[in-house]
Design an enzyme around this catalytic site. Structure first.
Site, PDB file in Angstrom:
ATOM      1  N   THR A  46      16.910  37.609  -0.113  1.00 17.10           N
ATOM      2  CA  THR A  46      17.405  36.469  -0.893  1.00 17.10           C
ATOM      3  C   THR A  46      17.333  35.216  -0.018  1.00 17.10           C
ATOM      4  O   THR A  46      17.396  35.290   1.213  1.00 17.10           O
ATOM      5  CB  THR A  46      18.847  36.700  -1.393  1.00 17.10           C
ATOM      6  N   GLY A  47      17.183  34.076  -0.679  1.00 16.02           N
ATOM      7  CA  GLY A  47      17.052  32.829   0.078  1.00 16.02           C
ATOM      8  C   GLY A  47      15.752  32.788   0.850  1.00 16.02           C
ATOM      9  O   GLY A  47      15.703  32.332   1.996  1.00 16.02           O
ATOM     10  N   SER A  50      13.194  29.232   2.029  1.00 15.83           N
ATOM     11  CA  SER A  50      13.383  28.305   3.140  1.00 15.83           C
ATOM     12  C   SER A  50      13.905  29.047   4.376  1.00 15.83           C
ATOM     13  O   SER A  50      14.396  30.177   4.265  1.00 15.83           O
ATOM     14  CB  SER A  50      14.388  27.223   2.699  1.00 15.83           C
ATOM     15  N   GLY A  51      13.780  28.414   5.522  1.00 15.83           N
ATOM     16  CA  GLY A  51      14.472  28.819   6.745  1.00 15.83           C
ATOM     17  C   GLY A  51      14.369  30.286   7.138  1.00 15.83           C
ATOM     18  O   GLY A  51      13.282  30.878   7.212  1.00 15.83           O
ATOM     19  N   TYR A 201      33.500  27.490   3.871  1.00 19.56           N
ATOM     20  CA  TYR A 201      32.297  28.179   4.351  1.00 19.56           C
ATOM     21  C   TYR A 201      32.690  29.308   5.308  1.00 19.56           C
ATOM     22  O   TYR A 201      32.208  30.442   5.189  1.00 19.56           O
ATOM     23  CB  TYR A 201      31.371  27.173   5.051  1.00 19.56           C
TER      24      TYR A 201
HETATM   25  N1  LIG Z   1      21.036  27.502   9.988  1.00 23.84           N
HETATM   26  C1  LIG Z   1      22.086  27.931  10.699  1.00 23.84           C
HETATM   27  O1  LIG Z   1      22.370  27.438  11.793  1.00 23.84           O
HETATM   28  C2  LIG Z   1      22.940  29.047  10.173  1.00 23.84           C
HETATM   29  C3  LIG Z   1      23.990  29.501  10.984  1.00 23.84           C
HETATM   30  C4  LIG Z   1      24.775  30.540  10.527  1.00 23.84           C
HETATM   31  C5  LIG Z   1      24.505  31.122   9.309  1.00 23.84           C
HETATM   32  N2  LIG Z   1      23.481  30.654   8.527  1.00 23.84           N
HETATM   33  C6  LIG Z   1      23.243  31.320   7.251  1.00 23.84           C
HETATM   34  O2  LIG Z   1      21.892  31.679   7.172  1.00 23.84           O
HETATM   35  C7  LIG Z   1      21.511  31.819   5.807  1.00 23.84           C
HETATM   36  C8  LIG Z   1      20.161  31.167   5.582  1.00 23.84           C
HETATM   37  O3  LIG Z   1      20.313  29.767   5.758  1.00 23.84           O
HETATM   38  P1  LIG Z   1      19.214  28.860   6.459  1.00 23.84           P
HETATM   39  O4  LIG Z   1      19.799  28.387   7.729  1.00 23.84           O
HETATM   40  O5  LIG Z   1      17.898  29.515   6.485  1.00 23.84           O
HETATM   41  O6  LIG Z   1      19.232  27.592   5.474  1.00 23.84           O
HETATM   42  P2  LIG Z   1      18.147  27.086   4.378  1.00 23.84           P
HETATM   43  O7  LIG Z   1      16.894  26.723   5.050  1.00 23.84           O
HETATM   44  O8  LIG Z   1      18.840  26.054   3.596  1.00 23.84           O
HETATM   45  O9  LIG Z   1      17.899  28.381   3.480  1.00 23.84           O
HETATM   46  C9  LIG Z   1      18.897  28.840   2.607  1.00 23.84           C
HETATM   47  C10 LIG Z   1      18.259  29.703   1.550  1.00 23.84           C
HETATM   48  O10 LIG Z   1      19.289  30.156   0.649  1.00 23.84           O
HETATM   49  C11 LIG Z   1      19.004  29.670  -0.649  1.00 23.84           C
HETATM   50  N3  LIG Z   1      20.249  29.283  -1.318  1.00 23.84           N
HETATM   51  C12 LIG Z   1      21.239  28.508  -0.842  1.00 23.84           C
HETATM   52  N4  LIG Z   1      22.197  28.364  -1.784  1.00 23.84           N
HETATM   53  C13 LIG Z   1      21.773  29.050  -2.869  1.00 23.84           C
HETATM   54  C14 LIG Z   1      22.288  29.248  -4.152  1.00 23.84           C
HETATM   55  N5  LIG Z   1      23.438  28.695  -4.549  1.00 23.84           N
HETATM   56  N6  LIG Z   1      21.576  30.013  -5.019  1.00 23.84           N
HETATM   57  C15 LIG Z   1      20.421  30.564  -4.660  1.00 23.84           C
HETATM   58  N7  LIG Z   1      19.856  30.401  -3.452  1.00 23.84           N
HETATM   59  C16 LIG Z   1      20.540  29.635  -2.557  1.00 23.84           C
HETATM   60  C17 LIG Z   1      18.121  28.448  -0.458  1.00 23.84           C
HETATM   61  O11 LIG Z   1      17.390  28.210  -1.660  1.00 23.84           O
HETATM   62  P3  LIG Z   1      16.647  26.784  -1.938  1.00 23.84           P
HETATM   63  O12 LIG Z   1      16.133  26.291  -0.635  1.00 23.84           O
HETATM   64  O13 LIG Z   1      15.544  27.201  -2.896  1.00 23.84           O
HETATM   65  O14 LIG Z   1      17.651  25.886  -2.538  1.00 23.84           O
HETATM   66  C18 LIG Z   1      17.265  28.922   0.708  1.00 23.84           C
HETATM   67  O15 LIG Z   1      16.262  29.794   0.265  1.00 23.84           O
HETATM   68  C19 LIG Z   1      22.655  31.250   4.988  1.00 23.84           C
HETATM   69  O16 LIG Z   1      23.442  32.306   4.466  1.00 23.84           O
HETATM   70  C20 LIG Z   1      23.463  30.469   6.022  1.00 23.84           C
HETATM   71  O17 LIG Z   1      24.826  30.367   5.677  1.00 23.84           O
HETATM   72  C21 LIG Z   1      22.691  29.633   8.945  1.00 23.84           C
END
Ligand SMILES: NC(=O)c1ccc[n+]([C@@H]2O[C@H](COP(=O)([O-])OP(=O)(O)OC[C@H]3O[C@@H](n4cnc5c(N)ncnc54)[C@H](OP(=O)(O)O)[C@@H]3O)[C@@H](O)[C@H]2O)c1
Length: 322
Positions: A46-47, A50-51, A201
């Site tokens: 899931t997700g 991106s990222g 969060y």
């Molecule tokens: N980046 C960090 O430093 C960090 C640190 C700790 C934990 N995390 C966790 O890592 C995970 C991935 O995040 P990321 O850093 O890769 O950020 P990201 O680049 O924003 O990717 C997040 C992904 O989740 C999807 N998403 C977010 N909210 C959603 C919703 N309401 N419904 C459906 N899809 C949703 C986004 O979809 P769209 O892009 O299509 O909107 C995207 O595919 C998240 O759970 C985040 O909390 C990240």
């Protein structure tokens, strides 16, 4: 003495049986864990638009897995579909995880794409810039980071448990931000009354660890192995959905590329180690970080499971028993 030699032979015999049983058990455990690597390879990420999720989906497809990714943003989802499908067996589906009716519809679409699931990676989620109450009356951060994975797991249980001789893995991306939550506020688990973006969060990321802990306990008999992980501070689109404070913090932070946590997620999905034990918490392919005391509270994990079930039943979702 004949008696002594008889006793020695008997002892040798018992020792051989014990070693044999141990080797048989070890082989069984190894083969159960390894089956995922060699024979069965269907994953949901899931997700994946991106990222971290996108990097993880790409790696799994490179390894020859069939991967179903999910995204929310139409353009990012379409771009990802084009990019990763060029590398192998990849399908992109779309749903907003703040809406449980969209999650249920997504599960139906997944069931029509595959009859089996080896690995389910709950990665979608993140922080929001303000309190958003959804049409279903839930708080958006809690809904996307906890309720959606909870519902999706239940909806996909038949696919995760289709082969009683093999195990399946559920892996959740949490965060060290779970430490800022001082436990679940049982008077206001979703932060609907008193809202703070970072705290909401942190609570949602604590909640997903507790969910995984309870899933590990309940799912063991059905061959489900569940782990959570902290990805680190990662250079992604994460901060774009947060408030000014979060954007400033992420802009000045030391970050790692999304391929780093993707490496740990793929390792958890494919390695024998990822199939051992359950309810563990990883960072950089290791259990070097221990989650907070609140994240290791089995009573809270049970209560949260009941709370989430009641909430989803109230929204008209019927959940399979686990
Ligand atoms: N980046 C960090 O430093 C960090 C640190 C700790 C934990 N995390 C966790 O890592 C995970 C991935 O995040 P990321 O850093 O890769 O950020 P990201 O680049 O924003 O990717 C997040 C992904 O989740 C999807 N998403 C977010 N909210 C959603 C919703 N309401 N419904 C459906 N899809 C949703 C986004 O979809 P769209 O892009 O299509 O909107 C995207 O595919 C998240 O759970 C985040 O909390 C990240």
């Amino acid at each position: 003495m004949p008696g002594n030699s008889h006793t020695r032979n008997f002892d040798r015999c018992i020792a051989a049986i014990i070693v044999g049983l141990y080797m048989y058990r070890t082989t069984l455990i190894e083969s159960k864990a390894l089956r995922v690597d060699t024979e069965r390879r269907v994953a949901i990420v899931t997700g994946a638009s991106s990222g971290i999720g996108k990097a993880t989906a790409r790696r799994l497809v490179d390894l020859g897995w069939k991967v179903i990714g999910t995204g929310r943003d139409p353009q990012r989802s379409a771009d990802t579909a084009t990019e990763i499908a060029a590398l192998g067996d990849f399908t992109m589906l779309q749903a907003d995880f703040t809406s449980m009716s969209q999650v249920a519809r997504l599960a139906e679409e997944i069931r029509s794409c595959t009859s089996r699931l080896d690995v389910l990676i709950h990665n979608a989620g993140g922080v929001r810039d303000r309190k958003i109450v959804t049409e279903e009356g839930t708080e958006a951060t809690f809904a996307a980071n906890l309720l959606a994975p909870f519902l999706l797991t239940h909806e996909l249980l038949p696919l995760l448990t289709v082969d009683p001789t093999a195990s399946s893995r559920v892996i959740a991306v949490s965060s060290s931000a779970h430490r800022i939550a001082n436990g679940i506020d049982w008077n206001d688990p979703q932060s609907l009354d008193r809202f703070n973006t970072a705290l909401a969060y942190g609570r949602a990321k604590l909640a997903i660890i507790l969910f995984i802990r309870e899933l590990a306990r309940r799912g063991a008999a059905s061959g489900i192995v569940a782990h959570s992980m902290h990805p680190g501070t990662v250079s992604t689109n994460f901060a774009a959905h947060g408030d000014t404070g979060m954007r400033e913090y992420m802009a000045s932070a030391d970050t790692v590329p999304p391929e780093e946590p993707a490496d740990t997620l793929v390792w958890l999905a494919t390695s024998p180690e990822g199939g051992r034990g359950s309810g563990r918490y990883f960072h950089r392919r290791a259990e070097e970080e221990i989650p907070s005391d609140e994240a290791r509270d089995d009573d809270a994990a049970r209560l949260l499971w009941q709370f989430s079930s009641r909430l989803l039943c109230g929204l008209g979702r019927s959940l399979s028993e686990l």
